[in-house]
Design a protein around this motif. Structure first.
Motif, PDB file in Angstrom:
ATOM      1  N   MET A  46     -12.246 -15.218  -8.849  1.00 22.13           N
ATOM      2  CA  MET A  46     -11.855 -15.493  -7.467  1.00 22.13           C
ATOM      3  C   MET A  46     -10.900 -14.417  -6.967  1.00 22.13           C
ATOM      4  O   MET A  46     -10.143 -13.839  -7.744  1.00 22.13           O
ATOM      5  N   LYS A  47     -10.931 -14.146  -5.655  1.00 24.55           N
ATOM      6  CA  LYS A  47     -10.040 -13.162  -5.047  1.00 24.55           C
ATOM      7  C   LYS A  47      -9.286 -13.792  -3.889  1.00 24.55           C
ATOM      8  O   LYS A  47      -9.804 -14.673  -3.200  1.00 24.55           O
ATOM      9  N   SER A  48      -8.062 -13.318  -3.665  1.00 30.70           N
ATOM     10  CA  SER A  48      -7.264 -13.839  -2.556  1.00 30.70           C
ATOM     11  C   SER A  48      -7.804 -13.313  -1.236  1.00 30.70           C
ATOM     12  O   SER A  48      -8.497 -12.293  -1.188  1.00 30.70           O
ATOM     13  N   THR A  49      -7.475 -14.019  -0.147  1.00 27.62           N
ATOM     14  CA  THR A  49      -7.908 -13.569   1.177  1.00 27.62           C
ATOM     15  C   THR A  49      -7.291 -12.217   1.508  1.00 27.62           C
ATOM     16  O   THR A  49      -7.912 -11.398   2.196  1.00 27.62           O
ATOM     17  N   SER A  50      -6.088 -11.951   1.011  1.00 29.84           N
ATOM     18  CA  SER A  50      -5.447 -10.657   1.263  1.00 29.84           C
ATOM     19  C   SER A  50      -6.257  -9.519   0.650  1.00 29.84           C
ATOM     20  O   SER A  50      -6.503  -8.492   1.287  1.00 29.84           O
ATOM     21  N   THR A  51      -6.698  -9.722  -0.601  1.00 26.15           N
ATOM     22  CA  THR A  51      -7.520  -8.702  -1.274  1.00 26.15           C
ATOM     23  C   THR A  51      -8.852  -8.526  -0.564  1.00 26.15           C
ATOM     24  O   THR A  51      -9.325  -7.398  -0.370  1.00 26.15           O
ATOM     25  N   LEU A  52      -9.457  -9.651  -0.168  1.00 25.63           N
ATOM     26  CA  LEU A  52     -10.738  -9.590   0.506  1.00 25.63           C
ATOM     27  C   LEU A  52     -10.640  -8.879   1.851  1.00 25.63           C
ATOM     28  O   LEU A  52     -11.539  -8.134   2.244  1.00 25.63           O
ATOM     29  N   LEU A  53      -9.541  -9.123   2.579  1.00 29.77           N
ATOM     30  CA  LEU A  53      -9.367  -8.459   3.878  1.00 29.77           C
ATOM     31  C   LEU A  53      -9.248  -6.952   3.718  1.00 29.77           C
ATOM     32  O   LEU A  53      -9.748  -6.178   4.531  1.00 29.77           O
ATOM     33  N   LYS A  54      -8.580  -6.513   2.659  1.00 24.98           N
ATOM     34  CA  LYS A  54      -8.463  -5.076   2.409  1.00 24.98           C
ATOM     35  C   LYS A  54      -9.826  -4.461   2.113  1.00 24.98           C
ATOM     36  O   LYS A  54     -10.165  -3.395   2.626  1.00 24.98           O
ATOM     37  N   SER A  55     -10.613  -5.131   1.265  1.00 24.15           N
ATOM     38  CA  SER A  55     -11.945  -4.604   0.937  1.00 24.15           C
ATOM     39  C   SER A  55     -12.857  -4.667   2.147  1.00 24.15           C
ATOM     40  O   SER A  55     -13.708  -3.805   2.349  1.00 24.15           O
ATOM     41  N   LEU A  56     -12.677  -5.692   3.009  1.00 24.65           N
ATOM     42  CA  LEU A  56     -13.486  -5.821   4.206  1.00 24.65           C
ATOM     43  C   LEU A  56     -13.229  -4.666   5.159  1.00 24.65           C
ATOM     44  O   LEU A  56     -14.146  -4.116   5.765  1.00 24.65           O
ATOM     45  N   SER A  57     -11.964  -4.243   5.258  1.00 21.76           N
ATOM     46  CA  SER A  57     -11.626  -3.104   6.113  1.00 21.76           C
ATOM     47  C   SER A  57     -12.302  -1.838   5.616  1.00 21.76           C
ATOM     48  O   SER A  57     -12.809  -1.032   6.395  1.00 21.76           O
ATOM     49  N   THR A  58     -12.326  -1.670   4.297  1.00 20.39           N
ATOM     50  CA  THR A  58     -12.986  -0.504   3.713  1.00 20.39           C
ATOM     51  C   THR A  58     -14.481  -0.549   3.959  1.00 20.39           C
ATOM     52  O   THR A  58     -15.106   0.454   4.302  1.00 20.39           O
ATOM     53  N   GLU A  59     -15.094  -1.747   3.822  1.00 17.63           N
ATOM     54  CA  GLU A  59     -16.521  -1.885   4.052  1.00 17.63           C
ATOM     55  C   GLU A  59     -16.880  -1.576   5.491  1.00 17.63           C
ATOM     56  O   GLU A  59     -17.900  -0.954   5.784  1.00 17.63           O
ATOM     57  N   ASN A  60     -16.042  -2.002   6.431  1.00 18.83           N
ATOM     58  CA  ASN A  60     -16.319  -1.727   7.841  1.00 18.83           C
ATOM     59  C   ASN A  60     -16.309  -0.240   8.126  1.00 18.83           C
ATOM     60  O   ASN A  60     -17.083   0.263   8.950  1.00 18.83           O
ATOM     61  N   LEU A  61     -15.427   0.503   7.445  1.00 19.87           N
ATOM     62  CA  LEU A  61     -15.384   1.957   7.619  1.00 19.87           C
ATOM     63  C   LEU A  61     -16.642   2.608   7.061  1.00 19.87           C
ATOM     64  O   LEU A  61     -17.056   3.676   7.510  1.00 19.87           O
ATOM     65  N   ASP A  62     -17.262   1.944   6.076  1.00 24.64           N
ATOM     66  CA  ASP A  62     -18.433   2.516   5.417  1.00 24.64           C
ATOM     67  C   ASP A  62     -19.750   2.023   5.993  1.00 24.64           C
ATOM     68  O   ASP A  62     -20.814   2.311   5.464  1.00 24.64           O
ATOM     69  N   ASN A  63     -19.715   1.289   7.097  1.00 22.67           N
ATOM     70  CA  ASN A  63     -20.931   0.691   7.648  1.00 22.67           C
ATOM     71  C   ASN A  63     -21.988   1.717   8.008  1.00 22.67           C
ATOM     72  O   ASN A  63     -23.172   1.443   7.968  1.00 22.67           O
ATOM     73  N   ASP A  64     -21.555   2.915   8.430  1.00 20.74           N
ATOM     74  CA  ASP A  64     -22.500   3.943   8.848  1.00 20.74           C
ATOM     75  C   ASP A  64     -23.001   4.782   7.679  1.00 20.74           C
ATOM     76  O   ASP A  64     -23.732   5.739   7.882  1.00 20.74           O
ATOM     77  N   LYS A  65     -22.588   4.444   6.460  1.00 22.05           N
ATOM     78  CA  LYS A  65     -22.958   5.241   5.298  1.00 22.05           C
ATOM     79  C   LYS A  65     -24.181   4.687   4.571  1.00 22.05           C
ATOM     80  O   LYS A  65     -24.518   5.153   3.493  1.00 22.05           O
ATOM     81  N   GLY A  66     -24.817   3.674   5.156  1.00 26.39           N
ATOM     82  CA  GLY A  66     -26.027   3.140   4.539  1.00 26.39           C
ATOM     83  C   GLY A  66     -27.144   4.163   4.567  1.00 26.39           C
ATOM     84  O   GLY A  66     -27.164   5.081   5.388  1.00 26.39           O
ATOM     85  N   LEU A  67     -28.106   3.991   3.669  1.00 27.34           N
ATOM     86  CA  LEU A  67     -29.246   4.900   3.579  1.00 27.34           C
ATOM     87  C   LEU A  67     -30.284   4.485   4.614  1.00 27.34           C
ATOM     88  O   LEU A  67     -30.873   3.412   4.515  1.00 27.34           O
ATOM     89  N   LYS A  68     -30.498   5.331   5.594  1.00 26.93           N
ATOM     90  CA  LYS A  68     -31.370   4.993   6.712  1.00 26.93           C
ATOM     91  C   LYS A  68     -32.845   5.032   6.297  1.00 26.93           C
ATOM     92  O   LYS A  68     -33.252   5.794   5.428  1.00 26.93           O
ATOM     93  N   THR A  69     -33.643   4.179   6.966  1.00 27.20           N
ATOM     94  CA  THR A  69     -35.068   4.054   6.669  1.00 27.20           C
ATOM     95  C   THR A  69     -35.947   4.667   7.753  1.00 27.20           C
ATOM     96  O   THR A  69     -37.157   4.732   7.588  1.00 27.20           O
ATOM     97  N   ASP A  70     -35.360   5.056   8.879  1.00 29.64           N
ATOM     98  CA  ASP A  70     -36.081   5.564  10.047  1.00 29.64           C
ATOM     99  C   ASP A  70     -36.939   4.477  10.709  1.00 29.64           C
ATOM    100  O   ASP A  70     -37.870   4.785  11.433  1.00 29.64           O
ATOM    101  N   PHE A  71     -36.615   3.232  10.440  1.00 33.60           N
ATOM    102  CA  PHE A  71     -37.071   2.118  11.272  1.00 33.60           C
ATOM    103  C   PHE A  71     -35.860   1.772  12.148  1.00 33.60           C
ATOM    104  O   PHE A  71     -34.951   1.076  11.683  1.00 33.60           O
ATOM    105  N   PRO A  72     -35.805   2.292  13.393  1.00 32.95           N
ATOM    106  CA  PRO A  72     -34.561   2.306  14.176  1.00 32.95           C
ATOM    107  C   PRO A  72     -33.875   0.951  14.344  1.00 32.95           C
ATOM    108  O   PRO A  72     -32.663   0.837  14.125  1.00 32.95           O
TER     109      PRO A  72
END
Length: 298
Positions: A1-27
């Motif tokens: 289990m993880k605390s909400t504080s830890t999860l919020l920190k990782s969530l912020s990092t994930e949001n910054l990485d949202n555009d780093k997904g591998l694109k499929t060219d299905f727009p």
């Protein structure tokens, strides 16, 4: 289990990485999902005859040629040469059978262009004769090291074996195979895209559809519980259904790609156009392609 504080920190990092997904060219799919997430498993399902392998080959071509992602392919049902010919036919916009029979005199320019594009594309097709997950992982490690492979496509997951266990059921063995692929993806920052065909249905479900449900997929393949993204390809025209129930529009030459499990977001569906002659899928709203099917004798 993880605390909400830890999860919020990782969530912020994930949001910054949202555009780093591998694109499929299905727009629309890419806009909704952000592309395939590194370290994940993607499962593309469909019943026999839906075109799951055709769609996946389109994905291989799109993400490598147009998005410059390095792709490794394990096609356990076909030879390297056959798989390459199918890629070439789809990219050239001609029938695989015409290409195989050298019946392409009027399409040489298209074939030449397709060959040039595929020759430059970072696509690496395995010729592995072993179906053990250990040999697959070893070859993927080499692909990562020498070619920077980021997406690994596996056709024929049900043929894989795990040489480290004996005396267990086939279902348990495939479960262990799926677990090892998942762990490998996480630790090596690659995405596995795995195709799976479900058996035919003799009668429609409660929604008057023949499309597999997430429950059916879970019961049929333990891999589904490890997947980050589970999709289903459905072509109602195959079953003689002529209109989309929700849209009241024609299903002719159309399909739907449904996200039925998404650990990184919501569920959604995307309408696709299917050109059976070219074995080509693209989004209905993609202006780069004409919706009209190709007629070989036109």
């Amino acid at each position: 289990m993880k605390s909400t504080s830890t999860l919020l920190k990782s969530l912020s990092t994930e949001n910054l990485d949202n555009d780093k997904g591998l694109k499929t060219d299905f727009p629309e799919f890419d806009q909704f999902t952000g592309g395939f997430k590194l370290g994940g498993l993607v499962l593309i399902n469909g019943r026999v005859g839906m075109g799951v392998n055709h769609l996946t080959r389109c994905l291989v071509l799109n993400t490598s040629i147009r998005c410059k992602n390095s792709v490794g392919v394990f096609s356990l049902y076909q030879s390297q040469e056959t798989y390459l010919l199918r890629l070439l036919a789809t990219e050239a916009g001609i029938s695989f059978h015409d290409l195989k029979r050298n019946n392409v005199s009027d399409a040489n320019d298209m074939v030449k262009t397709a060959k040039e594009l595929i020759a430059k594309a970072p696509i690496f097709i395995s010729d592995a004769m072993s179906f053990s997950v250990q040999s697959i992982i070893a070859e993927v490690q080499e692909g990562i090291k020498w070619f920077g492979v980021k997406i690994v496509v596996i056709h024929g997951f049900n043929l894989l074996t795990d040489n480290t266990f004996c005396g267990i059921s086939r279902y348990e063995e495939l479960d262990r195979v799926a677990s090892k692929l998942k762990d490998f993806a996480i630790y090596n920052d690659v995405t596995f895209v795995i195709t799976h065909e479900l058996p035919e249905m003799s009668s429609p479900n409660d929604n008057q559809e023949f499309c597999p449900t997430i429950r059916e997929i879970y019961d049929d393949l333990s891999l589904a519980k490890y997947a980050n993204l589970v999709t289903v390809l459905y072509r109602p025209e195959y079953y003689g259904i002529k209109t989309w129930p929700r849209f009241d529009e024609s299903t002719e030459c159309e399909a739907e790609l449904r996200i039925v499990k998404n650990r990184n977001g919501n569920l959604e569906s995307f309408r696709l156009f299917f050109d059976g002659y070219r074995s080509r899928f693209h989004e209905v709203g993609d202006d780069r392609y004409r919706k009209q099917p190709f007629t070989p004798n036109a």
